[in-house]
Design a protein around this motif. Structure first.
Motif, PDB file in Angstrom:
ATOM      1  N   ILE A 128       0.815  -1.209   0.000  1.00  0.00           N
ATOM      2  CA  ILE A 128       0.000   0.000   0.000  1.00  0.00           C
ATOM      3  C   ILE A 128       0.848   1.258   0.000  1.00  0.00           C
ATOM      4  CG2 ILE A 128      -1.912  -1.155   1.176  1.00  0.00           C
ATOM      5  CD1 ILE A 128      -1.058   0.340   3.742  1.00  0.00           C
ATOM      6  N   ASN A 129       0.236   2.350  -0.398  1.00  0.00           N
ATOM      7  CA  ASN A 129       0.846   3.673  -0.393  1.00  0.00           C
ATOM      8  C   ASN A 129      -0.070   4.593   0.407  1.00  0.00           C
ATOM      9  OD1 ASN A 129       2.735   5.741  -1.525  1.00  0.00           O
ATOM     10  ND2 ASN A 129       0.812   6.531  -2.344  1.00  0.00           N
ATOM     11  N   THR A 130       0.446   5.189   1.469  1.00  0.00           N
ATOM     12  CA  THR A 130      -0.321   6.153   2.252  1.00  0.00           C
ATOM     13  C   THR A 130       0.538   7.397   2.447  1.00  0.00           C
ATOM     14  OG1 THR A 130       0.454   5.229   4.349  1.00  0.00           O
ATOM     15  CG2 THR A 130      -1.621   4.367   3.496  1.00  0.00           C
ATOM     16  N   THR A 131       0.083   8.329   3.211  1.00  0.00           N
ATOM     17  CA  THR A 131       0.780   9.596   3.389  1.00  0.00           C
ATOM     18  C   THR A 131       2.217   9.387   3.866  1.00  0.00           C
ATOM     19  OG1 THR A 131      -1.312  10.629   3.924  1.00  0.00           O
ATOM     20  CG2 THR A 131       0.671  11.858   4.501  1.00  0.00           C
ATOM     21  N   GLY A 132       3.170   9.616   2.965  1.00  0.00           N
ATOM     22  CA  GLY A 132       4.577   9.568   3.313  1.00  0.00           C
ATOM     23  C   GLY A 132       5.197   8.194   3.463  1.00  0.00           C
ATOM     24  N   VAL A 133       4.401   7.128   3.496  1.00  0.00           N
ATOM     25  CA  VAL A 133       4.969   5.803   3.725  1.00  0.00           C
ATOM     26  C   VAL A 133       4.428   4.794   2.727  1.00  0.00           C
ATOM     27  CG1 VAL A 133       5.286   6.205   6.199  1.00  0.00           C
ATOM     28  CG2 VAL A 133       3.219   5.081   5.399  1.00  0.00           C
ATOM     29  N   THR A 134       5.176   3.724   2.576  1.00  0.00           N
ATOM     30  CA  THR A 134       4.754   2.581   1.787  1.00  0.00           C
ATOM     31  C   THR A 134       4.873   1.375   2.697  1.00  0.00           C
ATOM     32  OG1 THR A 134       5.476   3.563  -0.286  1.00  0.00           O
ATOM     33  CG2 THR A 134       5.300   1.169  -0.228  1.00  0.00           C
ATOM     34  N   GLY A 135       3.851   0.534   2.721  1.00  0.00           N
ATOM     35  CA  GLY A 135       3.896  -0.595   3.640  1.00  0.00           C
ATOM     36  C   GLY A 135       3.176  -1.806   3.113  1.00  0.00           C
ATOM     37  N   TYR A 136       3.549  -2.941   3.648  1.00  0.00           N
ATOM     38  CA  TYR A 136       2.959  -4.222   3.295  1.00  0.00           C
ATOM     39  C   TYR A 136       1.872  -4.543   4.308  1.00  0.00           C
ATOM     40  CZ  TYR A 136       2.446  -9.245   3.077  1.00  0.00           C
ATOM     41  OH  TYR A 136       1.933 -10.500   3.003  1.00  0.00           O
ATOM     42  N   VAL A 137       0.778  -5.095   3.837  1.00  0.00           N
ATOM     43  CA  VAL A 137      -0.289  -5.472   4.757  1.00  0.00           C
ATOM     44  C   VAL A 137      -0.914  -6.787   4.303  1.00  0.00           C
ATOM     45  CG1 VAL A 137      -2.094  -4.167   3.550  1.00  0.00           C
ATOM     46  CG2 VAL A 137      -2.381  -4.694   5.961  1.00  0.00           C
ATOM     47  N   THR A 138      -1.187  -7.639   5.271  1.00  0.00           N
ATOM     48  CA  THR A 138      -2.027  -8.803   5.050  1.00  0.00           C
ATOM     49  C   THR A 138      -3.189  -8.665   6.009  1.00  0.00           C
ATOM     50  OG1 THR A 138      -0.206 -10.256   4.420  1.00  0.00           O
ATOM     51  CG2 THR A 138      -2.192 -11.313   5.223  1.00  0.00           C
ATOM     52  N   ASP A 139      -4.388  -8.693   5.471  1.00  0.00           N
ATOM     53  CA  ASP A 139      -5.527  -8.607   6.370  1.00  0.00           C
ATOM     54  C   ASP A 139      -6.533  -9.697   6.057  1.00  0.00           C
ATOM     55  OD1 ASP A 139      -7.908  -7.632   4.779  1.00  0.00           O
ATOM     56  OD2 ASP A 139      -6.605  -5.933   4.422  1.00  0.00           O
ATOM     57  N   ILE A 140      -7.217 -10.096   7.116  1.00  0.00           N
ATOM     58  CA  ILE A 140      -8.306 -11.063   7.028  1.00  0.00           C
ATOM     59  C   ILE A 140      -9.540 -10.340   7.552  1.00  0.00           C
ATOM     60  CG2 ILE A 140      -9.190 -13.295   7.791  1.00  0.00           C
ATOM     61  CD1 ILE A 140      -6.692 -13.873   6.354  1.00  0.00           C
ATOM     62  N   ALA A 141     -10.560 -10.246   6.731  1.00  0.00           N
ATOM     63  CA  ALA A 141     -11.818  -9.600   7.113  1.00  0.00           C
ATOM     64  C   ALA A 141     -11.576  -8.203   7.692  1.00  0.00           C
ATOM     65  CB  ALA A 141     -12.599 -10.470   8.088  1.00  0.00           C
TER      66      ALA A 141
END
Length: 186
Positions: free
Chosen positions: A84-97
């Protein structure tokens, strides 16, 4: 071509660009139109693994858009594996529901700076390297049953287009060893 007074040449599709790079032709039929975001979606199949994998992404850091836009999103019926790309940062996410189940640190990058991100995953074994840096790990977490890949967008929670170029996206249907992750990005 100087012409001969009889023959001619037809030209069409002239386009003036306000940005720094040209884009593809947009037929307008005489009225202004807005370019739709690119939306490439692929169903999972024999080319994917339901138990392990790795992604390598190379792109300039996208501009912030006020929402968590996605470079890619590997989706399932109840969650997603995304960069993902958000304000000022880039990060990895795994989400369930809608609940994050993997916590890897985000990279603080400036807009248009180089982003070379590699992530390797399997249940309870997630690792990443950003721009060839140290490997970061999370040894707890599952991931959803993966059913499709969206590139440059998010198919789970509505349009979240990255609105920027992707130079490279590689998918590997195996868990890449941690020692190799920093070596995979130029």
């Amino acid at each position: 071509y100087t012409g001969d007074g009889v023959a001619g040449i037809y030209m069409w599709g002239g386009q003036v660009e306000a940005g720094t790079v040209p884009t593809s032709y947009i037929p307008t039929a005489g009225t202004a139109v807005t370019r739709e975001y690119d939306n490439l979606s692929l169903p999972s199949g024999a080319w994917t693994s339901g138990t392990a994998g790795a992604f390598l992404l190379q792109a300039p850091k996208a501009r912030d858009q006020g929402v968590a836009s996605r470079y890619y999103s590997f989706t399932g019926g109840n969650g997603q594996v995304s960069l993902i790309n958000t304000t000022g940062v880039t990060g990895y996410v795994t989400d369930i529901a809608g609940t994050a189940v993997v916590a890897l640190p985000s990279a603080v990058l400036t807009t248009d700076s180089a982003l070379r991100h590699v992530i390797a995953y399997q249940a309870n074994d997630f690792s990443q390297s950003v721009n060839g840096g140290a490997v970061q790990t999370d040894n707890a977490g599952t991931f959803p049953a993966l059913t499709g890949l969206s590139i440059g967008n998010n198919a789970v929670s509505g349009p979240r287009a990255i609105n920027g170029p992707l130079q490279k996206l590689n998918y590997y249907p195996v868990r890449i060893p941690d020692a190799q992750l920093p070596l995979m990005v130029p």
